[in-house]
Design a protein around this motif. Structure first.
Motif, PDB file in Angstrom:
ATOM      1  N   ALA A 183     -41.715 -14.749 -28.134  1.00  0.00           N
ATOM      2  CA  ALA A 183     -43.120 -14.682 -28.566  1.00  0.00           C
ATOM      3  C   ALA A 183     -43.742 -13.337 -28.204  1.00  0.00           C
ATOM      4  O   ALA A 183     -44.539 -12.784 -28.967  1.00  0.00           O
ATOM      5  N   SER A 184     -43.353 -12.781 -27.048  1.00  0.00           N
ATOM      6  CA  SER A 184     -43.871 -11.474 -26.637  1.00  0.00           C
ATOM      7  C   SER A 184     -43.395 -10.384 -27.590  1.00  0.00           C
ATOM      8  O   SER A 184     -44.160  -9.478 -27.946  1.00  0.00           O
TER       9      SER A 184
ATOM     10  N   VAL B 282     -42.515 -10.790 -30.753  1.00  0.00           N
ATOM     11  CA  VAL B 282     -43.226 -10.987 -32.021  1.00  0.00           C
ATOM     12  C   VAL B 282     -44.653 -10.466 -31.919  1.00  0.00           C
ATOM     13  O   VAL B 282     -45.155  -9.803 -32.832  1.00  0.00           O
ATOM     14  N   ALA B 283     -45.313 -10.767 -30.794  1.00  0.00           N
ATOM     15  CA  ALA B 283     -46.698 -10.315 -30.604  1.00  0.00           C
ATOM     16  C   ALA B 283     -46.771  -8.790 -30.560  1.00  0.00           C
ATOM     17  O   ALA B 283     -47.690  -8.190 -31.136  1.00  0.00           O
ATOM     18  N   PHE B 284     -45.801  -8.152 -29.895  1.00  0.00           N
ATOM     19  CA  PHE B 284     -45.801  -6.686 -29.834  1.00  0.00           C
ATOM     20  C   PHE B 284     -45.616  -6.091 -31.227  1.00  0.00           C
ATOM     21  O   PHE B 284     -46.295  -5.133 -31.601  1.00  0.00           O
ATOM     22  N   ALA B 285     -44.696  -6.660 -31.986  1.00  0.00           N
ATOM     23  CA  ALA B 285     -44.481  -6.172 -33.355  1.00  0.00           C
ATOM     24  C   ALA B 285     -45.740  -6.362 -34.197  1.00  0.00           C
ATOM     25  O   ALA B 285     -46.133  -5.467 -34.954  1.00  0.00           O
ATOM     26  N   HIS B 286     -46.380  -7.542 -34.068  1.00  0.00           N
ATOM     27  CA  HIS B 286     -47.539  -7.873 -34.890  1.00  0.00           C
ATOM     28  C   HIS B 286     -48.762  -7.045 -34.514  1.00  0.00           C
ATOM     29  O   HIS B 286     -49.527  -6.623 -35.401  1.00  0.00           O
ATOM     30  N   LYS B 287     -48.953  -6.819 -33.221  1.00  0.00           N
ATOM     31  CA  LYS B 287     -50.174  -6.154 -32.752  1.00  0.00           C
ATOM     32  C   LYS B 287     -50.036  -4.633 -32.659  1.00  0.00           C
ATOM     33  O   LYS B 287     -51.033  -3.916 -32.798  1.00  0.00           O
ATOM     34  N   VAL B 288     -48.819  -4.137 -32.415  1.00  0.00           N
ATOM     35  CA  VAL B 288     -48.651  -2.706 -32.153  1.00  0.00           C
ATOM     36  C   VAL B 288     -47.757  -2.023 -33.179  1.00  0.00           C
ATOM     37  O   VAL B 288     -48.168  -1.074 -33.858  1.00  0.00           O
ATOM     38  N   ALA B 289     -46.523  -2.495 -33.295  1.00  0.00           N
ATOM     39  CA  ALA B 289     -45.524  -1.779 -34.088  1.00  0.00           C
ATOM     40  C   ALA B 289     -45.866  -1.752 -35.579  1.00  0.00           C
ATOM     41  O   ALA B 289     -45.915  -0.680 -36.197  1.00  0.00           O
ATOM     42  N   ILE B 290     -46.087  -2.914 -36.160  1.00  0.00           N
ATOM     43  CA  ILE B 290     -46.320  -2.979 -37.604  1.00  0.00           C
ATOM     44  C   ILE B 290     -47.632  -2.311 -38.001  1.00  0.00           C
ATOM     45  O   ILE B 290     -47.661  -1.546 -38.982  1.00  0.00           O
ATOM     46  N   PRO B 291     -48.762  -2.530 -37.293  1.00  0.00           N
ATOM     47  CA  PRO B 291     -49.982  -1.795 -37.665  1.00  0.00           C
ATOM     48  C   PRO B 291     -49.798  -0.281 -37.618  1.00  0.00           C
ATOM     49  O   PRO B 291     -50.345   0.441 -38.460  1.00  0.00           O
ATOM     50  N   SER B 292     -49.016   0.211 -36.645  1.00  0.00           N
ATOM     51  CA  SER B 292     -48.758   1.643 -36.575  1.00  0.00           C
ATOM     52  C   SER B 292     -48.006   2.127 -37.816  1.00  0.00           C
ATOM     53  O   SER B 292     -48.328   3.180 -38.378  1.00  0.00           O
ATOM     54  N   MET B 293     -47.034   1.344 -38.246  1.00  0.00           N
ATOM     55  CA  MET B 293     -46.279   1.710 -39.438  1.00  0.00           C
ATOM     56  C   MET B 293     -47.133   1.617 -40.693  1.00  0.00           C
ATOM     57  O   MET B 293     -47.072   2.490 -41.573  1.00  0.00           O
ATOM     58  N   LEU B 294     -47.927   0.569 -40.799  1.00  0.00           N
ATOM     59  CA  LEU B 294     -48.789   0.413 -41.972  1.00  0.00           C
ATOM     60  C   LEU B 294     -49.792   1.552 -42.066  1.00  0.00           C
ATOM     61  O   LEU B 294     -50.092   2.049 -43.168  1.00  0.00           O
TER      62      LEU B 294
ATOM     63  N   VAL C 115     -35.816 -10.420 -30.969  1.00  0.00           N
ATOM     64  CA  VAL C 115     -34.444 -10.386 -30.449  1.00  0.00           C
ATOM     65  C   VAL C 115     -34.308  -9.350 -29.341  1.00  0.00           C
ATOM     66  O   VAL C 115     -33.687  -9.615 -28.301  1.00  0.00           O
ATOM     67  N   VAL C 116     -34.885  -8.161 -29.527  1.00  0.00           N
ATOM     68  CA  VAL C 116     -34.810  -7.109 -28.509  1.00  0.00           C
ATOM     69  C   VAL C 116     -35.413  -7.590 -27.191  1.00  0.00           C
ATOM     70  O   VAL C 116     -34.887  -7.291 -26.107  1.00  0.00           O
ATOM     71  N   PHE C 117     -36.473  -8.361 -27.268  1.00  0.00           N
ATOM     72  CA  PHE C 117     -37.135  -8.852 -26.062  1.00  0.00           C
ATOM     73  C   PHE C 117     -36.316  -9.930 -25.345  1.00  0.00           C
ATOM     74  O   PHE C 117     -36.705 -10.380 -24.259  1.00  0.00           O
ATOM     75  N   GLN C 118     -35.188 -10.333 -25.908  1.00  0.00           N
ATOM     76  CA  GLN C 118     -34.295 -11.271 -25.244  1.00  0.00           C
ATOM     77  C   GLN C 118     -33.326 -10.568 -24.289  1.00  0.00           C
ATOM     78  O   GLN C 118     -32.430 -11.197 -23.722  1.00  0.00           O
ATOM     79  N   MET C 119     -33.500  -9.267 -24.097  1.00  0.00           N
ATOM     80  CA  MET C 119     -32.584  -8.496 -23.261  1.00  0.00           C
ATOM     81  C   MET C 119     -32.345  -9.124 -21.880  1.00  0.00           C
ATOM     82  O   MET C 119     -31.190  -9.248 -21.439  1.00  0.00           O
ATOM     83  N   PRO C 120     -33.385  -9.546 -21.149  1.00  0.00           N
ATOM     84  CA  PRO C 120     -33.124 -10.160 -19.839  1.00  0.00           C
ATOM     85  C   PRO C 120     -32.273 -11.431 -19.920  1.00  0.00           C
ATOM     86  O   PRO C 120     -31.456 -11.690 -19.025  1.00  0.00           O
ATOM     87  N   ILE C 121     -32.443 -12.213 -20.982  1.00  0.00           N
ATOM     88  CA  ILE C 121     -31.646 -13.423 -21.145  1.00  0.00           C
ATOM     89  C   ILE C 121     -30.183 -13.055 -21.382  1.00  0.00           C
ATOM     90  O   ILE C 121     -29.265 -13.645 -20.794  1.00  0.00           O
ATOM     91  N   LEU C 122     -29.946 -12.070 -22.239  1.00  0.00           N
ATOM     92  CA  LEU C 122     -28.585 -11.619 -22.504  1.00  0.00           C
ATOM     93  C   LEU C 122     -27.931 -11.103 -21.235  1.00  0.00           C
ATOM     94  O   LEU C 122     -26.769 -11.427 -20.937  1.00  0.00           O
ATOM     95  N   VAL C 123     -28.669 -10.299 -20.472  1.00  0.00           N
ATOM     96  CA  VAL C 123     -28.123  -9.745 -19.236  1.00  0.00           C
ATOM     97  C   VAL C 123     -27.823 -10.852 -18.231  1.00  0.00           C
ATOM     98  O   VAL C 123     -26.840 -10.766 -17.472  1.00  0.00           O
ATOM     99  N   TYR C 124     -28.625 -11.899 -18.220  1.00  0.00           N
ATOM    100  CA  TYR C 124     -28.355 -13.033 -17.326  1.00  0.00           C
ATOM    101  C   TYR C 124     -26.955 -13.590 -17.562  1.00  0.00           C
ATOM    102  O   TYR C 124     -26.168 -13.777 -16.618  1.00  0.00           O
ATOM    103  N   PHE C 125     -26.630 -13.846 -18.824  1.00  0.00           N
ATOM    104  CA  PHE C 125     -25.312 -14.405 -19.142  1.00  0.00           C
ATOM    105  C   PHE C 125     -24.202 -13.388 -18.873  1.00  0.00           C
ATOM    106  O   PHE C 125     -23.137 -13.749 -18.349  1.00  0.00           O
ATOM    107  N   LEU C 126     -24.434 -12.129 -19.208  1.00  0.00           N
ATOM    108  CA  LEU C 126     -23.423 -11.105 -18.950  1.00  0.00           C
ATOM    109  C   LEU C 126     -23.164 -10.971 -17.449  1.00  0.00           C
ATOM    110  O   LEU C 126     -22.013 -10.793 -17.026  1.00  0.00           O
ATOM    111  N   ALA C 127     -24.230 -11.059 -16.655  1.00  0.00           N
ATOM    112  CA  ALA C 127     -24.074 -10.970 -15.202  1.00  0.00           C
ATOM    113  C   ALA C 127     -23.363 -12.187 -14.638  1.00  0.00           C
ATOM    114  O   ALA C 127     -22.509 -12.078 -13.750  1.00  0.00           O
ATOM    115  N   ARG C 128     -23.692 -13.361 -15.141  1.00  0.00           N
ATOM    116  CA  ARG C 128     -23.068 -14.589 -14.636  1.00  0.00           C
ATOM    117  C   ARG C 128     -21.578 -14.632 -14.950  1.00  0.00           C
ATOM    118  O   ARG C 128     -20.783 -15.173 -14.190  1.00  0.00           O
ATOM    119  N   PHE C 129     -21.182 -14.043 -16.063  1.00  0.00           N
ATOM    120  CA  PHE C 129     -19.765 -14.024 -16.429  1.00  0.00           C
ATOM    121  C   PHE C 129     -19.057 -12.770 -15.905  1.00  0.00           C
ATOM    122  O   PHE C 129     -17.904 -12.515 -16.245  1.00  0.00           O
TER     123      PHE C 129
END
Length: 260
Positions: free
Chosen positions: A134-135, A137-149, A182-196
């Motif tokens: 959600a964070s 998506v919110a960053f894309a909606h509030k910051v990234a996409i308006p900047s591009m538009l 998806v990019v904001f899922q980085m900590p979740i991905l690292v969690y699994f990579l670290a556990r394995f």
């Protein structure tokens, strides 16, 4: 039975798995589990879409206003264009609603490979994954996409109007919000990579400067203008996520006692 052994000394695979807190499945069992989780995730998506379509008209009007806030006007050149725009908006909203259930299905698929105590953190995992998504998506909606538009709209003048196809504009919007989600899922991905045992906090910190370089290259490609301020705005959350991920790896990385 070998001499000097008894039934209590003969462990089958399930017993051995239980002894170290993990479960072991065959390749076919993994495929069946994947199929089941995908089906459940699809059910969640259908339910989410069923709910979202009750509000699809309001959502469509909001997104139309949002995409034209920096100038221009949406058009469609096919008879079904308007309907498909409405349909896609409802589908995207349904995906957002279904995200927690889909993250839960993801957890249930990977849980058999974790230790028994780790299988109990399903609620923190779902909450964390949903919040991070959600964070993003919110960053894309509030910051990234308006900047591009704003950048795209800056080329509009008395001789040329910006009139993007509604379908193309929406596809651009979906690509951006999902990419940042998806990019904001980085900590979740690292969690699994670290556990394995694939990455460690030390390794991530050692390669921090290379990570910064890669992040700013991605920001430069994603940012429509060459303005360093906008590029920094794009790169900043990814740098923060990388630092958070180092902390996640430090806390959850595979310890030597667990490897023994």
């Amino acid at each position: 039975m070998a001499p000097g052994t008894n039934d209590d000394d003969l462990w089958d695979e399930d017993d051995a798995a239980a002894s170290d807190g993990t479960s072991r499945m065959s390749f076919l069992e993994h495929l069946e589990e994947l199929r089941k989780r995908l089906v459940y995730a699809l059910y969640a998506l259908l339910v989410g879409c069923g709910i979202s379509f009750f509000f699809a008209v309001k959502l469509t009007h909001y997104l139309e206003n949002y995409l034209t806030s920096q100038g221009g006007k949406l058009i469609y050149t096919e008879l079904t264009g308007g309907f498909m725009f409405y349909f896609k908006v409802g589908a995207l909203a349904g995906l957002m609603l279904a995200a927690p259930a889909m993250f839960y299905q993801l957890w249930m698929f990977v849980a058999p490979g974790l230790y028994q105590k780790e299988k109990k953190i399903v609620v923190p995992f779902v909450l964390s994954a949903t919040t991070l998504f959600a964070s993003g998506v919110a960053f894309a909606h509030k910051v990234a996409i308006p900047s591009m538009l704003k950048f795209f709209g800056s080329f509009e003048n008395q001789w040329i109007d910006m009139r993007p196809n509604a379908s193309d504009a929406f596809d651009f919007y979906v690509l951006m919000v999902l990419a940042f989600g998806v990019v904001f899922q980085m900590p979740i991905l690292v969690y699994f990579l670290a556990r394995f045992g694939i990455v460690t906090a030390g390794w991530m910190w050692k390669n921090f400067k290379y990570a910064i370089l890669i992040i700013f290259i991605i920001a430069a490609v994603a940012t429509p203008s060459s303005d360093p301020v906008n590029q920094t705005i794009f790169a900043a959350p990814m740098v923060v996520l990388y630092l958070i991920s180092i902390g996640v790896a430090w806390v959850f990385q595979k310890k030597k006692t667990e490897e023994a």
